[in-house]
Enzyme design. Sequence first.
Site, PDB file in Angstrom:
ATOM      1  N   ASP A   7      19.546  51.830  55.306  1.00  0.00           N
ATOM      2  CA  ASP A   7      20.529  52.444  56.189  1.00  0.00           C
ATOM      3  C   ASP A   7      20.247  53.946  56.213  1.00  0.00           C
ATOM      4  O   ASP A   7      19.236  54.411  55.658  1.00  0.00           O
ATOM      5  CB  ASP A   7      21.960  52.104  55.763  1.00  0.00           C
ATOM      6  CG  ASP A   7      22.406  52.778  54.474  1.00  0.00           C
ATOM      7  OD1 ASP A   7      21.614  53.512  53.838  1.00  0.00           O
ATOM      8  OD2 ASP A   7      23.569  52.572  54.092  1.00  0.00           O
ATOM      9  N   HIS A   8      21.117  54.696  56.830  1.00  0.00           N
ATOM     10  CA  HIS A   8      20.922  56.140  56.961  1.00  0.00           C
ATOM     11  C   HIS A   8      20.957  56.885  55.630  1.00  0.00           C
ATOM     12  O   HIS A   8      20.228  57.854  55.440  1.00  0.00           O
ATOM     13  CB  HIS A   8      21.961  56.732  57.923  1.00  0.00           C
ATOM     14  CG  HIS A   8      23.373  56.467  57.507  1.00  0.00           C
ATOM     15  ND1 HIS A   8      23.952  55.217  57.606  1.00  0.00           N
ATOM     16  CD2 HIS A   8      24.322  57.285  56.993  1.00  0.00           C
ATOM     17  CE1 HIS A   8      25.194  55.280  57.171  1.00  0.00           C
ATOM     18  NE2 HIS A   8      25.446  56.523  56.792  1.00  0.00           N
ATOM     19  N   CYS A  64      20.090  51.791  50.235  1.00  0.00           N
ATOM     20  CA  CYS A  64      21.347  52.285  50.812  1.00  0.00           C
ATOM     21  C   CYS A  64      21.936  53.248  49.783  1.00  0.00           C
ATOM     22  O   CYS A  64      21.225  53.677  48.873  1.00  0.00           O
ATOM     23  CB  CYS A  64      22.298  51.152  51.198  1.00  0.00           C
ATOM     24  SG  CYS A  64      23.074  50.251  49.847  1.00  0.00           S
ATOM     25  N   THR A  66      24.218  52.830  47.306  1.00  0.00           N
ATOM     26  CA  THR A  66      24.267  52.279  45.945  1.00  0.00           C
ATOM     27  C   THR A  66      23.328  51.103  45.729  1.00  0.00           C
ATOM     28  O   THR A  66      23.080  50.712  44.598  1.00  0.00           O
ATOM     29  CB  THR A  66      25.688  51.783  45.610  1.00  0.00           C
ATOM     30  OG1 THR A  66      26.026  50.730  46.520  1.00  0.00           O
ATOM     31  CG2 THR A  66      26.706  52.911  45.678  1.00  0.00           C
ATOM     32  N   HIS A  97      12.317  36.520  34.826  1.00  0.00           N
ATOM     33  CA  HIS A  97      13.279  35.439  34.599  1.00  0.00           C
ATOM     34  C   HIS A  97      13.868  34.871  35.881  1.00  0.00           C
ATOM     35  O   HIS A  97      14.202  33.687  35.926  1.00  0.00           O
ATOM     36  CB  HIS A  97      14.434  35.916  33.714  1.00  0.00           C
ATOM     37  CG  HIS A  97      14.028  36.170  32.303  1.00  0.00           C
ATOM     38  ND1 HIS A  97      14.934  36.547  31.336  1.00  0.00           N
ATOM     39  CD2 HIS A  97      12.825  36.113  31.684  1.00  0.00           C
ATOM     40  CE1 HIS A  97      14.305  36.703  30.184  1.00  0.00           C
ATOM     41  NE2 HIS A  97      13.026  36.457  30.371  1.00  0.00           N
ATOM     42  N   ARG A 131      11.179  27.487  31.676  1.00  0.00           N
ATOM     43  CA  ARG A 131      12.614  27.202  31.700  1.00  0.00           C
ATOM     44  C   ARG A 131      13.318  27.965  32.817  1.00  0.00           C
ATOM     45  O   ARG A 131      14.342  27.532  33.333  1.00  0.00           O
ATOM     46  CB  ARG A 131      13.251  27.506  30.349  1.00  0.00           C
ATOM     47  CG  ARG A 131      13.365  28.972  30.017  1.00  0.00           C
ATOM     48  CD  ARG A 131      13.945  29.189  28.603  1.00  0.00           C
ATOM     49  NE  ARG A 131      14.266  30.558  28.342  1.00  0.00           N
ATOM     50  CZ  ARG A 131      13.413  31.487  27.912  1.00  0.00           C
ATOM     51  NH1 ARG A 131      12.153  31.168  27.719  1.00  0.00           N
ATOM     52  NH2 ARG A 131      13.814  32.718  27.683  1.00  0.00           N
ATOM     53  N   HIS A 132      12.754  29.094  33.205  1.00  0.00           N
ATOM     54  CA  HIS A 132      13.353  29.892  34.270  1.00  0.00           C
ATOM     55  C   HIS A 132      13.196  29.194  35.625  1.00  0.00           C
ATOM     56  O   HIS A 132      14.077  29.299  36.482  1.00  0.00           O
ATOM     57  CB  HIS A 132      12.743  31.287  34.302  1.00  0.00           C
ATOM     58  CG  HIS A 132      12.829  31.983  32.986  1.00  0.00           C
ATOM     59  ND1 HIS A 132      14.037  32.329  32.409  1.00  0.00           N
ATOM     60  CD2 HIS A 132      11.873  32.371  32.112  1.00  0.00           C
ATOM     61  CE1 HIS A 132      13.813  32.912  31.235  1.00  0.00           C
ATOM     62  NE2 HIS A 132      12.506  32.951  31.045  1.00  0.00           N
TER      63      HIS A 132
END
Length: 153
Positions: A7-8, A64, A66, A97, A131-132
Site C-alpha cells: 500500500d502507500h 504496509c 504494520t 515449520h 511432521r510439519h
Amino acid sequence: MIVLGSDHVGYPLKEQMKQHLQDKGIPYVDLGCDTTDRVDYPVYAARVARAVSQGEYARGMLFCGTGIGVSICANRFQGIRCVVCSEPYSAKLSRCHNDSNILALGARVVGSELAFMIADVWLSTPFEGGRHAARLEMMDLLERGKRDEPNQR
C-alpha cells in the site's frame, strides 16, 4: 521469482527491498502500488496472494504500515500462508515449520536494514517437511472445509 505488493505506507520499504533483491540477484515482479498516494491495501494484498495461490509465483512479499492488514487479506486465499515478521527468528521458523509463502513486513515497525535481514533469512530457509508436512495437510483440509477439527495423532 518473488512477487511484491504494497500500500502507500509500505511503498518506500518495498522500493528499498526491490533494490536489495536486485543487489542479491533475486528476480522480482512488482504488482503495485506505485506511489505514496493513499490506496486501499486489500487491492494489492489480493493481487499478490492470488498470484501465489494460482501458482504464478512460489512466494511473495507484502508491505504496509504494520504488515497485519495485508497478511489478514492474503490469508483469505486458498493455499496462502502469509506471516508477519518483525525479526529473523520468526521468519526462519515460518519457513522451516510452516512453509510460509508470503512474507508481510510493516514499514512502521521495521527499518530497512532489519527488513533486509528478515527477508534474507526467509528467502534462504527451506521447508523441513516431515511432521510439519502432516500439519500443513491438516490445515489444508480445514481450509477446504473437509474437517471440523483435525484429529490428534
